[in-house]
Design a protein around this motif. Sequence first.
Motif, PDB file in Angstrom:
ATOM      1  N   TRP A  59      -1.442   0.994  -9.634  1.00 24.40           N
ATOM      2  CA  TRP A  59      -1.439   2.450  -9.757  1.00 24.40           C
ATOM      3  C   TRP A  59      -1.861   3.071  -8.437  1.00 24.40           C
ATOM      4  CZ3 TRP A  59      -4.388   0.637 -14.395  1.00 24.40           C
ATOM      5  CH2 TRP A  59      -3.555   0.540 -15.516  1.00 24.40           C
ATOM      6  N   ASN A  60      -1.199   4.130  -8.038  1.00 20.01           N
ATOM      7  CA  ASN A  60      -1.527   4.826  -6.808  1.00 20.01           C
ATOM      8  C   ASN A  60      -2.955   5.349  -6.890  1.00 20.01           C
ATOM      9  OD1 ASN A  60      -1.758   6.469  -4.588  1.00 20.01           O
ATOM     10  ND2 ASN A  60       0.197   7.528  -4.886  1.00 20.01           N
ATOM     11  N   PRO A  61      -3.874   4.840  -6.070  1.00 23.37           N
ATOM     12  CA  PRO A  61      -5.258   5.297  -6.171  1.00 23.37           C
ATOM     13  C   PRO A  61      -5.427   6.761  -5.809  1.00 23.37           C
ATOM     14  CG  PRO A  61      -4.977   3.887  -4.251  1.00 23.37           C
ATOM     15  CD  PRO A  61      -3.718   3.798  -5.045  1.00 23.37           C
ATOM     16  N   GLN A  62      -4.510   7.319  -5.005  1.00 19.42           N
ATOM     17  CA  GLN A  62      -4.638   8.711  -4.622  1.00 19.42           C
ATOM     18  C   GLN A  62      -4.388   9.661  -5.787  1.00 19.42           C
ATOM     19  OE1 GLN A  62      -1.929   8.940  -1.286  1.00 19.42           O
ATOM     20  NE2 GLN A  62      -3.545   8.426   0.170  1.00 19.42           N
ATOM     21  N   SER A  90       0.830  -1.206   0.000  1.00 25.94           N
ATOM     22  CA  SER A  90       0.000   0.000   0.000  1.00 25.94           C
ATOM     23  C   SER A  90       0.861   1.251   0.000  1.00 25.94           C
ATOM     24  CB  SER A  90      -0.907   0.006   1.240  1.00 25.94           C
ATOM     25  OG  SER A  90      -1.763  -1.106   1.253  1.00 25.94           O
ATOM     26  N   SER A  91       2.041   1.129  -0.573  1.00 23.55           N
ATOM     27  CA  SER A  91       2.984   2.249  -0.558  1.00 23.55           C
ATOM     28  C   SER A  91       3.513   2.525  -1.957  1.00 23.55           C
ATOM     29  CB  SER A  91       4.160   1.920   0.366  1.00 23.55           C
ATOM     30  OG  SER A  91       5.033   0.993  -0.263  1.00 23.55           O
ATOM     31  N   GLY A  92       4.357   3.544  -2.035  1.00 29.74           N
ATOM     32  CA  GLY A  92       4.955   3.914  -3.308  1.00 29.74           C
ATOM     33  C   GLY A  92       5.755   2.812  -3.953  1.00 29.74           C
ATOM     34  N   VAL A  93       6.236   1.840  -3.161  1.00 29.79           N
ATOM     35  CA  VAL A  93       6.972   0.713  -3.735  1.00 29.79           C
ATOM     36  C   VAL A  93       6.077  -0.057  -4.705  1.00 29.79           C
ATOM     37  CG1 VAL A  93       8.193  -1.433  -3.236  1.00 29.79           C
ATOM     38  CG2 VAL A  93       8.427   0.517  -1.688  1.00 29.79           C
ATOM     39  N   ASN A  94       4.948  -0.534  -4.202  1.00 28.94           N
ATOM     40  CA  ASN A  94       4.056  -1.325  -5.049  1.00 28.94           C
ATOM     41  C   ASN A  94       3.343  -0.482  -6.093  1.00 28.94           C
ATOM     42  OD1 ASN A  94       3.256  -4.016  -5.558  1.00 28.94           O
ATOM     43  ND2 ASN A  94       1.231  -3.591  -4.713  1.00 28.94           N
ATOM     44  N   PHE A  95       3.207   0.830  -5.831  1.00 26.06           N
ATOM     45  CA  PHE A  95       2.572   1.691  -6.815  1.00 26.06           C
ATOM     46  C   PHE A  95       3.424   1.834  -8.070  1.00 26.06           C
ATOM     47  CE2 PHE A  95       0.365   4.059  -3.106  1.00 26.06           C
ATOM     48  CZ  PHE A  95      -0.552   3.028  -2.996  1.00 26.06           C
ATOM     49  N   LYS A  96       4.686   1.393  -7.997  1.00 28.71           N
ATOM     50  CA  LYS A  96       5.523   1.349  -9.196  1.00 28.71           C
ATOM     51  C   LYS A  96       5.735  -0.067  -9.710  1.00 28.71           C
ATOM     52  CE  LYS A  96       6.041   5.628  -9.874  1.00 28.71           C
ATOM     53  NZ  LYS A  96       5.273   6.210 -11.010  1.00 28.71           N
ATOM     54  N   TYR A 111      -8.876   4.750 -12.421  1.00 24.92           N
ATOM     55  CA  TYR A 111      -9.662   3.676 -11.822  1.00 24.92           C
ATOM     56  C   TYR A 111     -11.145   3.827 -12.124  1.00 24.92           C
ATOM     57  CZ  TYR A 111      -5.803   1.582  -9.243  1.00 24.92           C
ATOM     58  OH  TYR A 111      -4.646   0.911  -8.905  1.00 24.92           O
ATOM     59  N   LEU A 112     -11.655   5.062 -12.128  1.00 22.33           N
ATOM     60  CA  LEU A 112     -13.057   5.269 -12.459  1.00 22.33           C
ATOM     61  C   LEU A 112     -13.344   4.814 -13.883  1.00 22.33           C
ATOM     62  CD1 LEU A 112     -15.900   6.310 -11.975  1.00 22.33           C
ATOM     63  CD2 LEU A 112     -15.084   8.605 -12.586  1.00 22.33           C
ATOM     64  N   LYS A 113     -12.471   5.164 -14.807  1.00 28.57           N
ATOM     65  CA  LYS A 113     -12.692   4.750 -16.195  1.00 28.57           C
ATOM     66  C   LYS A 113     -12.606   3.238 -16.345  1.00 28.57           C
ATOM     67  CE  LYS A 113     -11.590   8.981 -18.683  1.00 28.57           C
ATOM     68  NZ  LYS A 113     -10.861   9.595 -19.802  1.00 28.57           N
TER      69      LYS A 113
END
Length: 310
Positions: A43-46, A33-39, A52-54
Amino acid sequence: MHTERYGGSPLWEAYHRTRVTKEASVALDGFKSSGVNFKLALWNPQTNGVRYLKALIHNVAGQLDDAGWERLRRIRGRETGAPIAVRTHGELVDMDYLQAVLELDFLGRHATLDGASVLEIGAGYGRTCHAVLANHDVAAYAVVDLENSLDLARAYLRAVLDDDQLAKVAFIRAEDVERELAGDRFDLCLNIDSFAEMDPEVVGNYLALIAGRCDGFYVKNPVGKYLDPSLDGHAEGQDLVAMALRTGPVRDVIDIHDSEAVRRQSARFLEAYRPAEGWRAVADEWAPPWSYYWQALYRTAEGAPIDPRM
C-alpha cells in the motif's frame, strides 16, 4: 462487457493502463517504491498512513502480556478525543495509551510509583498522568508545561480522572516552575518526548532543577535527529526542519532506521540526559515501537533509591 475467461477485471485493466504499464513492467529501477508496486504488493504509505498506523497498533498490542492488558483496562476514558484506534482483545486501543502501558512496564520493573510524588515536565494532553493515576496510588502529581498545552491537559484530565485522582494533580506553567516548586521535592520526574523539542539551554535548566528537587528521573526521547524527506516530505517547510534540528540536547543526525546506529547513539543519549554528576542510569533500553527512541531511569547516588529491589 468483459468476456475473457481468464482475463483481468475491469479494475486491473485500469491499473494496467495507469500503473503497471508495459513500459513500467520492464523498468526495474525504483519500481518497488513506486506506483507499480503500490498496486502489486505494498500500500502506498503516502496515502495509506492511517492503514499502516492501525496495522502497527494491532501488532504492538499483540505483544502485550497479561499485566500490560490489565494496565490498559484500568485506564478508563481512553476514547475521549476520538483517537485513531483499533479494537482487539475486546478493547479499543490507540498508540498513545499503548506507549503509556509500555512505559509503565519499564517503570514497574525498576521503580516504585505507589506512594510516590511525581513531577512530569512536558505532559502533552496528559495521557501519561492519566495512565499513572489509573494504575498507581501516587501521593501527588505535578504537571509542568507551556500555557496552551497546560490548558489542554487540564481540560482532558478533568474529563477522564475521577475527583480523588484529579485532586492529586497540580498544573504549573513553565514560567512559574521555580516559584511554584519552591521547597518541594519529588521521588520521580518524568519527561517523555518533549526535551528533544526544547532549546538546549532550557533542557539544561530543567536537568538542573531535576538534580536539585528529585530523587529519580525517567526519560524517553529520540536518540538523535534525522534528515530523511521520504518520511514526511518535509511537509511543514524547511524553516521548521531547521528549527527542529537545533532543539534538544542530542542533535547528531543519524540513520534512525539502523538499529546499530541507534544503539551506538544511545551512549550519547545517556550522557546528555544525566541530570548531574553523581547520578547514574539504573536501567536503559530501546523504547518501542519507534526505531530511534530510547528510555532510561536515573537516580541520585545519595538520594533514596527508587528501585524496589535495592
